[in-house]
Motif scaffolding. Structure first.
Motif, PDB file in Angstrom:
ATOM      1  N   VAL A   1       0.854  -1.188   0.000  1.00 42.53           N
ATOM      2  CA  VAL A   1       0.000   0.000   0.000  1.00 42.53           C
ATOM      3  C   VAL A   1       0.895   1.245   0.000  1.00 42.53           C
ATOM      4  O   VAL A   1       1.594   1.515   0.969  1.00 42.53           O
ATOM      5  CB  VAL A   1      -0.965  -0.015   1.204  1.00 42.53           C
ATOM      6  CG1 VAL A   1      -1.821   1.250   1.210  1.00 42.53           C
ATOM      7  CG2 VAL A   1      -1.852  -1.254   1.153  1.00 42.53           C
TER       8      VAL A   1
ATOM      9  N   LYS B   1      -0.296   4.407  -0.992  1.00 44.09           N
ATOM     10  CA  LYS B   1      -1.123   5.613  -1.092  1.00 44.09           C
ATOM     11  C   LYS B   1      -0.452   6.783  -0.362  1.00 44.09           C
ATOM     12  O   LYS B   1       0.445   6.573   0.460  1.00 44.09           O
ATOM     13  CB  LYS B   1      -2.514   5.336  -0.511  1.00 44.09           C
ATOM     14  CG  LYS B   1      -2.511   4.968   0.969  1.00 44.09           C
ATOM     15  CD  LYS B   1      -3.886   4.478   1.426  1.00 44.09           C
ATOM     16  CE  LYS B   1      -3.873   4.097   2.899  1.00 44.09           C
ATOM     17  NZ  LYS B   1      -5.145   3.459   3.311  1.00 44.09           N
TER      18      LYS B   1
ATOM     19  N   TYR C   1       2.882   7.028   2.312  1.00 47.88           N
ATOM     20  CA  TYR C   1       2.850   7.558   3.678  1.00 47.88           C
ATOM     21  C   TYR C   1       3.988   8.569   3.865  1.00 47.88           C
ATOM     22  O   TYR C   1       4.634   8.630   4.917  1.00 47.88           O
ATOM     23  CB  TYR C   1       2.956   6.435   4.712  1.00 47.88           C
ATOM     24  CG  TYR C   1       1.813   5.425   4.735  1.00 47.88           C
ATOM     25  CD1 TYR C   1       1.194   5.019   3.569  1.00 47.88           C
ATOM     26  CD2 TYR C   1       1.369   4.863   5.922  1.00 47.88           C
ATOM     27  CE1 TYR C   1       0.163   4.093   3.586  1.00 47.88           C
ATOM     28  CE2 TYR C   1       0.336   3.928   5.952  1.00 47.88           C
ATOM     29  CZ  TYR C   1      -0.263   3.546   4.780  1.00 47.88           C
ATOM     30  OH  TYR C   1      -1.286   2.620   4.801  1.00 47.88           O
TER      31      TYR C   1
ATOM     32  N   PHE D   1      -8.236   2.214  -3.959  1.00 46.77           N
ATOM     33  CA  PHE D   1      -9.128   1.894  -2.830  1.00 46.77           C
ATOM     34  C   PHE D   1     -10.403   2.727  -2.770  1.00 46.77           C
ATOM     35  O   PHE D   1     -11.469   2.214  -2.483  1.00 46.77           O
ATOM     36  CB  PHE D   1      -8.396   2.139  -1.507  1.00 46.77           C
ATOM     37  CG  PHE D   1      -7.414   1.078  -1.099  1.00 46.77           C
ATOM     38  CD1 PHE D   1      -7.613  -0.264  -1.401  1.00 46.77           C
ATOM     39  CD2 PHE D   1      -6.291   1.429  -0.343  1.00 46.77           C
ATOM     40  CE1 PHE D   1      -6.704  -1.221  -0.981  1.00 46.77           C
ATOM     41  CE2 PHE D   1      -5.380   0.467   0.081  1.00 46.77           C
ATOM     42  CZ  PHE D   1      -5.585  -0.858  -0.243  1.00 46.77           C
TER      43      PHE D   1
ATOM     44  N   LYS E   1     -15.814  -4.302  -2.897  1.00 45.47           N
ATOM     45  CA  LYS E   1     -15.570  -4.072  -1.466  1.00 45.47           C
ATOM     46  C   LYS E   1     -16.833  -4.406  -0.700  1.00 45.47           C
ATOM     47  O   LYS E   1     -17.914  -3.891  -0.994  1.00 45.47           O
ATOM     48  CB  LYS E   1     -15.199  -2.596  -1.262  1.00 45.47           C
ATOM     49  CG  LYS E   1     -14.928  -2.193   0.183  1.00 45.47           C
ATOM     50  CD  LYS E   1     -13.515  -2.557   0.600  1.00 45.47           C
ATOM     51  CE  LYS E   1     -13.092  -1.969   1.936  1.00 45.47           C
ATOM     52  NZ  LYS E   1     -12.524  -0.628   1.812  1.00 45.47           N
TER      53      LYS E   1
ATOM     54  N   ARG F   1     -17.688   2.359   6.305  1.00 43.64           N
ATOM     55  CA  ARG F   1     -17.093   3.498   5.606  1.00 43.64           C
ATOM     56  C   ARG F   1     -17.341   3.319   4.106  1.00 43.64           C
ATOM     57  O   ARG F   1     -17.960   4.146   3.479  1.00 43.64           O
ATOM     58  CB  ARG F   1     -15.596   3.566   5.940  1.00 43.64           C
ATOM     59  CG  ARG F   1     -14.883   4.728   5.292  1.00 43.64           C
ATOM     60  CD  ARG F   1     -13.403   4.788   5.648  1.00 43.64           C
ATOM     61  NE  ARG F   1     -12.662   3.605   5.224  1.00 43.64           N
ATOM     62  CZ  ARG F   1     -11.331   3.533   5.212  1.00 43.64           C
ATOM     63  NH1 ARG F   1     -10.600   4.559   5.623  1.00 43.64           N
ATOM     64  NH2 ARG F   1     -10.725   2.433   4.820  1.00 43.64           N
TER      65      ARG F   1
ATOM     66  N   TYR G   1     -12.991  -7.894  -1.441  1.00 43.97           N
ATOM     67  CA  TYR G   1     -12.272  -7.590  -0.197  1.00 43.97           C
ATOM     68  C   TYR G   1     -13.122  -6.887   0.826  1.00 43.97           C
ATOM     69  O   TYR G   1     -14.210  -6.386   0.532  1.00 43.97           O
ATOM     70  CB  TYR G   1     -10.980  -6.844  -0.482  1.00 43.97           C
ATOM     71  CG  TYR G   1     -11.025  -5.390  -0.919  1.00 43.97           C
ATOM     72  CD1 TYR G   1     -11.405  -5.006  -2.201  1.00 43.97           C
ATOM     73  CD2 TYR G   1     -10.596  -4.384  -0.050  1.00 43.97           C
ATOM     74  CE1 TYR G   1     -11.355  -3.676  -2.601  1.00 43.97           C
ATOM     75  CE2 TYR G   1     -10.547  -3.044  -0.441  1.00 43.97           C
ATOM     76  CZ  TYR G   1     -10.934  -2.697  -1.723  1.00 43.97           C
ATOM     77  OH  TYR G   1     -10.883  -1.387  -2.125  1.00 43.97           O
TER      78      TYR G   1
ATOM     79  N   HIS H   1     -12.431  -4.605   4.842  1.00 45.43           N
ATOM     80  CA  HIS H   1     -11.423  -3.886   5.621  1.00 45.43           C
ATOM     81  C   HIS H   1     -11.826  -3.983   7.084  1.00 45.43           C
ATOM     82  O   HIS H   1     -12.985  -3.758   7.413  1.00 45.43           O
ATOM     83  CB  HIS H   1     -11.378  -2.425   5.158  1.00 45.43           C
ATOM     84  CG  HIS H   1     -10.180  -1.662   5.643  1.00 45.43           C
ATOM     85  ND1 HIS H   1      -8.889  -2.116   5.490  1.00 45.43           N
ATOM     86  CD2 HIS H   1     -10.076  -0.465   6.277  1.00 45.43           C
ATOM     87  CE1 HIS H   1      -8.045  -1.224   6.012  1.00 45.43           C
ATOM     88  NE2 HIS H   1      -8.745  -0.222   6.498  1.00 45.43           N
TER      89      HIS H   1
ATOM     90  N   ASN I   1      -5.043  -5.441   6.586  1.00 42.41           N
ATOM     91  CA  ASN I   1      -4.083  -4.336   6.627  1.00 42.41           C
ATOM     92  C   ASN I   1      -2.877  -4.812   7.446  1.00 42.41           C
ATOM     93  O   ASN I   1      -2.740  -6.004   7.717  1.00 42.41           O
ATOM     94  CB  ASN I   1      -4.748  -3.089   7.230  1.00 42.41           C
ATOM     95  CG  ASN I   1      -5.321  -3.332   8.616  1.00 42.41           C
ATOM     96  OD1 ASN I   1      -5.186  -4.421   9.186  1.00 42.41           O
ATOM     97  ND2 ASN I   1      -5.972  -2.331   9.173  1.00 42.41           N
TER      98      ASN I   1
ATOM     99  N   ARG J   1      -2.656  -6.637   2.564  1.00 43.60           N
ATOM    100  CA  ARG J   1      -2.516  -5.239   2.126  1.00 43.60           C
ATOM    101  C   ARG J   1      -1.846  -4.385   3.195  1.00 43.60           C
ATOM    102  O   ARG J   1      -2.447  -3.448   3.714  1.00 43.60           O
ATOM    103  CB  ARG J   1      -3.892  -4.621   1.848  1.00 43.60           C
ATOM    104  CG  ARG J   1      -4.785  -5.352   0.890  1.00 43.60           C
ATOM    105  CD  ARG J   1      -6.022  -4.502   0.568  1.00 43.60           C
ATOM    106  NE  ARG J   1      -6.736  -4.044   1.747  1.00 43.60           N
ATOM    107  CZ  ARG J   1      -7.810  -4.650   2.261  1.00 43.60           C
ATOM    108  NH1 ARG J   1      -8.318  -5.722   1.704  1.00 43.60           N
ATOM    109  NH2 ARG J   1      -8.382  -4.153   3.343  1.00 43.60           N
ATOM    110  N   PRO J   2      -0.589  -4.673   3.537  1.00 49.64           N
ATOM    111  CA  PRO J   2       0.048  -3.839   4.555  1.00 49.64           C
ATOM    112  C   PRO J   2       0.482  -2.488   3.999  1.00 49.64           C
ATOM    113  O   PRO J   2       0.946  -2.390   2.867  1.00 49.64           O
ATOM    114  CB  PRO J   2       1.279  -4.663   4.966  1.00 49.64           C
ATOM    115  CG  PRO J   2       1.610  -5.462   3.757  1.00 49.64           C
ATOM    116  CD  PRO J   2       0.295  -5.748   3.063  1.00 49.64           C
ATOM    117  N   GLY J   3       0.315  -1.463   4.822  1.00 45.60           N
ATOM    118  CA  GLY J   3       0.839  -0.132   4.513  1.00 45.60           C
ATOM    119  C   GLY J   3       1.880   0.234   5.558  1.00 45.60           C
ATOM    120  O   GLY J   3       3.078   0.103   5.344  1.00 45.60           O
TER     121      GLY J   3
END
Ligand SMILES: *Cc1c(COP(=O)(O)O)cnc(C)c1O
Length: 361
Positions: A35, A37, A41, A83, A123, A130, A153, A155, A191, A207-209
């Protein structure tokens, strides 16, 4: 004498080591979607994406189509998932750059199905409330998307703090998977916190960020080293001016700090416009000469002032975040001082003001 103003030093070796550390924990065959985005980070999306892919990640995720386009323009060809909601006017862009979009609702699934060349992940909302279709709508959304369905997926909302709720979300997701044939679609849910602590939620892909950057998923507590992760970013500046203060002298806007005795003060060109949060006023520390130095008064837009002594000279390196000598200021500690989380600490570092310099070891 240090050159430049304030810069972020990013250790790509740490990113690589974190990706490998995460890969070692995955259920066999599970893929890693890195991830990246929000400019990874704050670490620089293209450089981090390339490094993560070289270390074994096989996919990427971003928040907006524009973030995906940046990766494609840099020549990255692996699958990229967007996402958040992609509005229909961005469909041509997503199709042209082969970005996979997310279908968050039945109307969105219908719109995506009507646009040739677009692929989507569905999703499913399992409790975060959300984004996503309800579990009851998932079957119809799957049918609408048909051949266009690339993944499904969910979340998790509190994998960092609440195992009971997380297990309920996983259970809800699995009942959706049992009820409908999502064959051929990539199934994913985890995550960073989910990846580290819920192996049952690894499915086809994680999906690690935050963990890629060597930061702790708990945000304002927890030691990344305890999870085998290495922080990748240092925020570095320099002493631009040193002055002697007399008892009673005030420092910075509002003169909220007053010297109690004779002392030195070092002015550092880092302010809230760099992303050194104003909430750090009167609370934070910086490293100069391997020693923790308290901030004096308020963070201003372009500068902050720290306590000093005779050993501090103009040009000395100042570390606002990260290691210097044997001392370290982790993002998690800055987060506590500022009343936020490590995610916000690095994401707010302003690329317009703060140059990224990359280290590889
Ligand atoms: C940001 C995000 C992630 C990564 O979360 P981390 O806590 O940084 O690991 C994963 N999935 C989705 C849908 C996200 O928005």
């Amino acid at each position: 004498m240090t050159q430049g103003r304030t810069w972020a030093e990013i250790d790509l070796g740490a990113v690589r080591s974190n990706v490998r550390s995460i890969l070692r924990r995955l259920r066999s065959g599970a893929e890693l979607m890195a991830v990246v985005k929000a400019d990874a980070y704050g670490h620089g999306a293209v450089r981090v994406a390339r490094e993560a892919l070289a270390a074994g990640a096989s996919r990427l995720a971003v928040a907006t189509p524009e973030e995906g386009v940046e990766l494609r323009r840099a020549g990255i060809s692996e699958p990229v998932l967007v996402f958040t909601d992609t509005p229909p006017e961005k469909f041509p862009l997503a199709a042209e750059y082969r970005l996979e979009v997310t279908a968050h609702s039945l109307p969105a699934a219908r719109r995506i199905a009507g646009r040739p060349g677009l692929r989507a992940h569905l999703k499913v909302n399992t409790g975060m409330n959300r984004w996503g279709v309800s579990p009851e709508e998932a079957g119809e959304a799957r049918k609408l998307l048909g051949e266009r369905l690339a993944g499904v997926y969910t979340h998790v909302a509190s994998a960092d703090t609440d195992p009971e709720t997380t297990r309920k979300q996983i259970e809800r997701f699995e009942s959706v998977l049992r009820a409908h044939p999502f064959s051929g679609a990539l199934v994913h849910a985890a995550n960073s916190a989910g990846t580290l602590w819920y192996p049952e939620a690894h499915y086809d892909c994680v999906r690690p960020g935050i963990a890629l950057y060597g930061l702790h998923p708990l945000g304002d507590s927890g030691d990344p080293a305890g999870e085998g992760l290495r922080p990748a970013l240092r925020l570095v500046s320099y002493v631009a001016q040193v002055r002697r203060l007399r008892p009673g002298d005030g420092v910075s806007y509002g003169l909220t700090f007053r010297a109690g005795e004779e002392m030195f003060a070092a002015t550092v060109p880092v302010g809230y416009a760099e992303g050194y949060l104003r909430a750090l006023s009167g609370r934070s520390r910086a490293l100069i000469g391997g020693v923790r130095r308290p901030i004096l008064g308020r963070v201003t837009m372009d500068a902050a002032v720290f306590a000093a002594d005779e050993s501090v000279s103009v040009g000395d390196e100042v570390v606002l975040l990260g290691e210097q000598g044997d001392e370290r200021i982790p993002a998690e500690e800055l987060a506590i001082w500022a009343g936020t989380i490590n995610y916000e600490v690095t994401t707010r570092i302003n690329p317009v003001r703060v140059e990224r310099r990359y280290l590889r070891e």
